[in-house]
Design an enzyme around this catalytic site. Structure first.
Site, PDB file in Angstrom:
ATOM      1  N   ASP A  32       0.825  -1.207   0.000  1.00 27.78           N
ATOM      2  CA  ASP A  32       0.000   0.000   0.000  1.00 27.78           C
ATOM      3  C   ASP A  32       0.867   1.269   0.000  1.00 27.78           C
ATOM      4  O   ASP A  32       2.039   1.237   0.349  1.00 27.78           O
ATOM      5  CB  ASP A  32      -0.875   0.043   1.262  1.00 27.78           C
ATOM      6  CG  ASP A  32      -1.983  -1.000   1.237  1.00 27.78           C
ATOM      7  OD1 ASP A  32      -2.013  -1.833   0.314  1.00 27.78           O
ATOM      8  OD2 ASP A  32      -2.821  -0.973   2.161  1.00 27.78           O
ATOM      9  N   ASP A  33       0.227   2.368  -0.365  1.00 30.63           N
ATOM     10  CA  ASP A  33       0.757   3.729  -0.143  1.00 30.63           C
ATOM     11  C   ASP A  33       1.828   4.168  -1.136  1.00 30.63           C
ATOM     12  O   ASP A  33       2.531   5.135  -0.882  1.00 30.63           O
ATOM     13  CB  ASP A  33       1.309   3.906   1.288  1.00 30.63           C
ATOM     14  CG  ASP A  33       0.261   3.669   2.364  1.00 30.63           C
ATOM     15  OD1 ASP A  33      -0.910   3.401   2.015  1.00 30.63           O
ATOM     16  OD2 ASP A  33       0.618   3.746   3.555  1.00 30.63           O
TER      17      ASP A  33
ATOM     18  N   HIS B 233      -6.280   2.841  -3.657  1.00 22.49           N
ATOM     19  CA  HIS B 233      -6.129   3.025  -2.203  1.00 22.49           C
ATOM     20  C   HIS B 233      -6.532   4.446  -1.803  1.00 22.49           C
ATOM     21  O   HIS B 233      -5.995   4.992  -0.850  1.00 22.49           O
ATOM     22  CB  HIS B 233      -4.684   2.723  -1.813  1.00 22.49           C
ATOM     23  CG  HIS B 233      -4.447   2.572  -0.338  1.00 22.49           C
ATOM     24  ND1 HIS B 233      -5.272   1.847   0.489  1.00 22.49           N
ATOM     25  CD2 HIS B 233      -3.460   3.059   0.471  1.00 22.49           C
ATOM     26  CE1 HIS B 233      -4.798   1.893   1.729  1.00 22.49           C
ATOM     27  NE2 HIS B 233      -3.708   2.632   1.744  1.00 22.49           N
TER      28      HIS B 233
ATOM     29  N   HIS C 233      -5.554   9.383   0.892  1.00 28.40           N
ATOM     30  CA  HIS C 233      -5.404   8.523   2.072  1.00 28.40           C
ATOM     31  C   HIS C 233      -6.134   9.049   3.312  1.00 28.40           C
ATOM     32  O   HIS C 233      -5.589   9.077   4.425  1.00 28.40           O
ATOM     33  CB  HIS C 233      -3.912   8.310   2.387  1.00 28.40           C
ATOM     34  CG  HIS C 233      -3.636   6.999   3.072  1.00 28.40           C
ATOM     35  ND1 HIS C 233      -3.813   6.810   4.440  1.00 28.40           N
ATOM     36  CD2 HIS C 233      -3.204   5.813   2.589  1.00 28.40           C
ATOM     37  CE1 HIS C 233      -3.486   5.558   4.743  1.00 28.40           C
ATOM     38  NE2 HIS C 233      -3.126   4.928   3.648  1.00 28.40           N
TER      39      HIS C 233
ATOM     40  N   HIS D 281       3.673  -2.404   3.096  1.00 27.83           N
ATOM     41  CA  HIS D 281       3.658  -1.026   2.606  1.00 27.83           C
ATOM     42  C   HIS D 281       4.865  -0.719   1.737  1.00 27.83           C
ATOM     43  O   HIS D 281       5.975  -1.194   2.000  1.00 27.83           O
ATOM     44  CB  HIS D 281       3.581  -0.053   3.785  1.00 27.83           C
ATOM     45  CG  HIS D 281       2.271  -0.118   4.503  1.00 27.83           C
ATOM     46  ND1 HIS D 281       2.015  -1.061   5.479  1.00 27.83           N
ATOM     47  CD2 HIS D 281       1.132   0.597   4.352  1.00 27.83           C
ATOM     48  CE1 HIS D 281       0.764  -0.906   5.911  1.00 27.83           C
ATOM     49  NE2 HIS D 281       0.206   0.093   5.246  1.00 27.83           N
TER      50      HIS D 281
HETATM   51 ZN    ZN Z   1      -2.481   3.058   3.364  1.00 29.73          ZN
END
Ligand code: ZN
Length: 240
Positions: free
Chosen positions: A47-48, A98, A102, A191
């Site tokens: 993620d991210d 995602h 955020h 991540h």
């Molecule tokens: Zn995230």
């Protein structure tokens, strides 16, 4: 003659199988043969991103045996780094949505929350030619409205079944150990952008191989999967 003919057929079948494995996973050396993958599939998810570390993650996945993963990208980061997103896609990984900035989606008004998902899908489609079909809410924070927004955009919500807590400053060995609590069909949360997570990638892949597990793609699951008590989602890992 008969033997030779049979062996030729055998060779033909072997070549066909090899071609099929290449077709399923371009350039991969990971033919699903013998014991390999007999334990099933799990999905690695990052993620991210994209981040300045994404290229190193992609190299680590290549070096670990052309392992493929799903990157749940943040729309604003993808917008700022189109090469990062394109490179993820070009190397055969899946790209999920995602959100754009955020946020905690359940705290936003309806229009703003929907725009978070819509704008991210637009960016990913513009950059890769394909809109995401899976969505992961930031912090795993979701509700019925969020799931409806995702569905309107053609996406299935994906939470996780193994949380590595890799963002918390723990060492690579602990990240790998947390990842390896995963069960077949499960989805591991990791991540982008963390040196310790990067270092954990080969350890995770080795640990999975010891259990004859392979890294797979995410697919929809007809049956609900529990993320934690009170939250289920409909996705699991399967062969690419
Ligand atoms: Zn995230």
């Amino acid at each position: 003659m008969k033997t030779r003919g049979r062996s030729r057929i055998g060779l033909g079948v072997a070549v066909a199988a090899l071609m099929a494995s290449f077709a399923a996973a371009p350039g991969t050396a990971q033919a699903d043969s013998g014991r390999r993958c007999s334990g099933g599939y799990v999905a690695l998810t990052f993620d991210d991103g994209p981040t300045s570390a994404t290229a190193a993650y992609l190299k680590a996945l290549r070096d670990a045996g052309r392992v493929r993963a799903t990157f749940f990208v943040t729309g604003s980061l993808a917008q700022a780094d189109p090469d990062g997103t394109r490179r993820i896609a070009a190397e055969g990984h899946a790209i999920g949505n995602h959100s754009y900035t955020h946020p905690n989606l359940v705290e936003l008004d309806a229009a703003t929350a929907f725009a978070e998902l819509r704008d991210t899908s637009r960016v990913v489609r513009a950059q890769t030619g394909r809109a995401p079909v899976f969505f992961r809410p930031p912090f795993g924070s979701t509700d019925a409205r969020t799931r409806q927004d995702a569905a309107r955009l053609g996406m299935t919500e994906v939470i996780w079944t193994a949380d590595t807590v890799d963002w918390s400053g723990i060492p690579a060995d602990t990240i790998a150990a947390n990842a390896l609590t995963v069960r077949p069909g499960g989805i591991i949360l990791l991540h982008d952008g963390l040196p310790t997570t990067l270092e954990a990638i080969p350890k995770i892949v080795d640990g999975l191989a010891e259990r004859d597990l392979c890294a797979g793609r995410i697919v929809r699951s007809a049956t609900p999967v529990e993320a934690w008590p009170g939250l289920t989602f409909h996705a699991k890992a399967a062969r690419w």
